[in-house]
Design an enzyme around this catalytic site. Structure first.
Site: not given
Ligand code: DGP
Length: 115
Positions: A28-30, A86, A94-95, A99-100
């Protein structure tokens, strides 16, 4: 250096993991943008879509079938959902670990912000 997602995949930092196998981990997204917001991530560190190689095709295809199964489990398969990847600066990636995003559980609105 390992990405934050690799650390979650390896269990070095906590993550709310909903699925894992030898190719993919989903958690799950944070900072959820919808009632269901799950990240489906290849275990292999591929920074962006620009770094995808033919050898990654099976894993990338597998991400879709895992997305479908997670959507069913989350109860959103029939109401619908959005899968989003993205890539790079203009997409606000961001990361740097491909990832999807799987979003669902509410009406998601237009595909992208209109200018
Ligand atoms: P993107 O912009 O597509 O790179 O989305 C990165 C997503 O990753 C963003 O929705 C927040 C999520 N995210 C960033 N750091 C963490 C983390 O430490 N844990 C989790 N579960 N999600 C994270």
């Amino acid at each position: 250096m390992a990405t934050i997602f690799s650390k979650i995949i390896k269990g070095e930092i906590p993550g709310d993991i909903v699925y894992r196998d030898d190719q993919i981990t989903a958690f799950r997204d944070i900072d959820p943008q919808a009632p269901t917001h799950i990240l489906i991530v290849p275990n292999k560190e591929i920074p962006t879509v620009n770094d995808v190689n033919p050898e990654d095709e099976a894993t990338l295809g597998h991400m879709f079938s895992v997305a479908k199964r997670i959507a069913e489990k989350e109860g959103i398969a029939q109401t619908g959902y959005r899968l989003l990847v993205n890539c790079g600066r203009d997409a606000n990636q961001e990361v740097l670990h491909l990832h999807m995003h799987l979003f669902g559980g509410r009406q998601l609105g237009p595909m992208i912000m209109r200018k």
